[in-house]
Design an enzyme around this catalytic site. Sequence first.
Site, PDB file in Angstrom:
ATOM      1  N   HIS A  47      61.827  40.536  28.066  1.00  0.00           N
ATOM      2  CA  HIS A  47      61.182  40.187  26.801  1.00  0.00           C
ATOM      3  C   HIS A  47      60.976  41.474  26.003  1.00  0.00           C
ATOM      4  O   HIS A  47      60.600  42.492  26.577  1.00  0.00           O
ATOM      5  CB  HIS A  47      59.834  39.495  27.044  1.00  0.00           C
ATOM      6  N   GLU A  63      57.251  45.545  35.128  1.00  0.00           N
ATOM      7  CA  GLU A  63      57.201  44.108  34.788  1.00  0.00           C
ATOM      8  C   GLU A  63      58.130  43.282  35.678  1.00  0.00           C
ATOM      9  O   GLU A  63      58.009  42.052  35.727  1.00  0.00           O
ATOM     10  CB  GLU A  63      57.608  43.892  33.321  1.00  0.00           C
TER      11      GLU A  63
HETATM   12  C1  DHB Z   1      59.528  46.754  24.424  1.00  0.00           C
HETATM   13  C2  DHB Z   1      59.622  46.224  25.691  1.00  0.00           C
HETATM   14  C3  DHB Z   1      58.589  45.443  26.186  1.00  0.00           C
HETATM   15  O1  DHB Z   1      58.583  44.938  27.441  1.00  0.00           O
HETATM   16  C4  DHB Z   1      57.501  45.165  25.430  1.00  0.00           C
HETATM   17  O2  DHB Z   1      56.611  44.323  25.925  1.00  0.00           O
HETATM   18  C5  DHB Z   1      57.378  45.753  24.190  1.00  0.00           C
HETATM   19  C6  DHB Z   1      58.403  46.533  23.693  1.00  0.00           C
HETATM   20  C7  DHB Z   1      60.632  47.562  23.864  1.00  0.00           C
HETATM   21  O3  DHB Z   1      61.599  47.871  24.565  1.00  0.00           O
HETATM   22  O4  DHB Z   1      60.592  47.855  22.670  1.00  0.00           O
HETATM   23 FE    FE Z   2      56.630  43.944  27.997  1.00  0.00          FE
END
Ligand code: DHB
Ligand code: FE
Length: 281
Positions: free
Chosen positions: A12, A239
Amino acid sequence: MAQLIGGLATSHIPAIGNAIHKGLQNDPYWAPFFAGYPPVQKWLGAQKPDVVVMFYNDHGLNFFLDKMPTFAVGAAAQYNNADEGWGIPTLPPFKGEVDLSWQIINTLIGQDFDIVTCQDMLVDHACTLPLKLFWPEGEAPVTIVPININTVQFPLPSAKRVYALGKAVGEAIAAWDSSKKVVVCASGGLSHQLDGERAGFINKEFDLQFMDSLVSNPEWATQFSTLELVEKTGTQGVELLMWLAMRAALSSAGPRVKEVHRNYHIPISNTATGLMAFALA
Ligand code: DHB
Ligand code: FE
């Protein structure tokens, strides 16, 4: 009894919401990412699950650093999506599967997990984007049970503990007195680090090994401490604990768990993006 039909896992990133909003799916930057999803959309179209149990991490929308539950389970009839300051249009509210929420909550408390129960809960991009990626047309035809796992502020739960949680959630679903079809979903990862000295860190070798482990040896990642996982995957790459919870929820099905699809693409934003789907044969 309810039928657990399989598990899904996807990265995500808020920028995905922006790309969907602007219709950039065929843009050369985005095409290799979005190309991963149609086989899963087709599988879901054939399987028609009624409920999604979503393992994800809240990013400060619902829980901020002053109050951070390790595990929090939604028990609301409706979950509102709220803007996180990125300017992405919010999605309509999602309908909760309240009966399954309480089935999961009672099972977890019964197995000595000290969870937080949330009868009022906002959902952020980590809960909403997978649903939009899996059902791109209109509203997702499912109810949801959101389950938060803290991967934001230390101390984080261990991979071993997250696996145990996922397993208990799978048992709760299997014992749910309902004719509904349930799919478990993980949202997050794979390797990425958004800030600090290692910003931009990605570990393809570990990501691919982790994805393979979910097929053949799902408990493999439980050998690592959370600090080791941060070292191997980045501060936000941790995550991937969500993927472990999802896979653990399927574990009682043993060898019936089959990988039906995967995609892996670097980079979107600063993230190595992954997608996996498992079905129960
Ligand atoms: C990004 C990745 C993430 O998991 C998130 O929650 C917010 C930003 C990113 O790669 O920009
Ligand atoms: Fe994230």
